[in-house]
Design an enzyme around this catalytic site. Sequence first.
Site, mmCIF file in Angstrom:
data_model
loop_
_atom_site.group_PDB
_atom_site.id
_atom_site.type_symbol
_atom_site.label_atom_id
_atom_site.label_comp_id
_atom_site.label_asym_id
_atom_site.label_seq_id
_atom_site.Cartn_x
_atom_site.Cartn_y
_atom_site.Cartn_z
ATOM 1 C CG ASN A 144 52.324 31.822 96.879
ATOM 2 O OD1 ASN A 144 51.911 30.845 97.513
ATOM 3 N ND2 ASN A 144 52.182 33.068 97.326
ATOM 4 C CD GLU A 147 48.785 31.810 97.136
ATOM 5 O OE1 GLU A 147 48.655 32.963 97.566
ATOM 6 O OE2 GLU A 147 48.960 31.536 95.918
ATOM 7 C CG ASP A 183 50.033 42.202 92.473
ATOM 8 O OD1 ASP A 183 49.373 41.198 92.818
ATOM 9 O OD2 ASP A 183 50.375 43.097 93.256
#
Length: 485
Positions: free
Chosen positions: A203, A206, A274
């Site tokens: 993301n 990160e 997820d």
Amino acid sequence: MSDAQDELLVDQVLEFRGGPIVVVGDLLLDRWISGTADRLSREAPAPVVRVRGREDAPGGAANTAMNLAALGAAVRLVGLVGDDEPGSALLALLEAAGVDVSGVVRGSGPTTVKTRVSAAGQVLMRFDEGATADAADGDAVAAALRGALPGSAAVLVCDYGMDAAGAAVRTALAEDRGAVPLVLDAHDLAPWAAVRPDVVTPNAGETERLLGRALGDDRVRSATEAGAELRQRTGAAAVIVTLDRDGTVVHADGGPSRTLAKPAPDANANGAGDTFAAALVLALAAGMDVHRAARLGQLAADVVTRLPGTSVCTANDLTASLAGGARLLDERALVAALGVARAAGKRIVFTNGCFDVLHRGHTAYLKQARALGDLLVVAVNDDESTRRLKGPGRPVNPVADRAGVVAELACVDFITVFSTDTPIPLLETIAPDVYAKGGDYLPEMLAETPVVEANGGVVRILDYISPHSTSDLIARVRAAGVAGA
């Protein structure tokens, strides 16, 4: 990408019947406590929450496994839970969804639990409980992974820093993974570079840690320009930078590409990553290239960002999303979806009918019903119950067509089909906040009223548009046919 191309993507993925997808990583239980808050405590300036509901949902790698199962994939889950009540609750939810949990290890520490308290849809606080895995637990997870890999179609790692997917798991994948696609969703991607994953999905935060610099105001441009650096630092064949409301930037063979996200409230982003990863790995297992797989992941993520709480995207959701329609759910899936909505403080409105030939009277009262709350559930009588209620020659249209037409209405959020003459059993199960009924009734005339009120709901009678009824419409059509003959 066009709507027609999106439909082809979805069809290809939903038709996949290959080997199981192995999901390995950090498992957690999301607990939602919902209620109302209309005053502050006398002891401190804190809201007093009057609890109305509690709901559990799998989180982390467990939520990814739930999404894969909801999309029709066979799933083997590998991870770690404690030998405690939350661990048992989590495994029960997963097994009920059809996830193979034989690779889940009962560890020495407690299950990780994230408990959110919300009022009127607003999360007030979150409590995190649990512990990171120790070396022995990590070895046990790695051994379970080696047993789960044979015959798999793809592997998805969900590493959120709780050490269930640590050094031992990395070694197992490097040695035993084989030629199947490996997708990595990790908070810290650097330790995984030596494993040479096929795809990583960092993301924005990160990505910034990988680059050692901020993406700045133009996140899309910065992520696009950093493609070569990101692939080198992660050791991955492809990098997909996920940017929530800004969609994704995909770096893979053929050059960079983008997916665009549908706007959604930031509060609904919980678990969307997820869902994206689940749809992505399933698309890769089905033989798609990374660019098309990312598009499929975006379509699935767009579904769950329109829903509160920790949600999943089902096969029906994907197809309905392309048509702009509501979610068609069986009773069990409906109860689960409404439980999440209720935990987020949503006001649920319910109505029912045969909807044999949809007309202006139907659409008018459904719009009125939707205005009474946050979500509208429409229950449609199946063919047999419609025939019992309406007589010979009915229904004119089969239930699949009737439910499909109602699902196209923008005011409808969920559709389900029921087989009883009244919706009382369904009302007892889902306990809506509002039961809406169209027509010239009084609440006291309805057998459903005591059931609704016993569960804390209210009955609302909506406007009656007298010239519009299905029976009258069918009679006029048949009369016109006779006259024309």
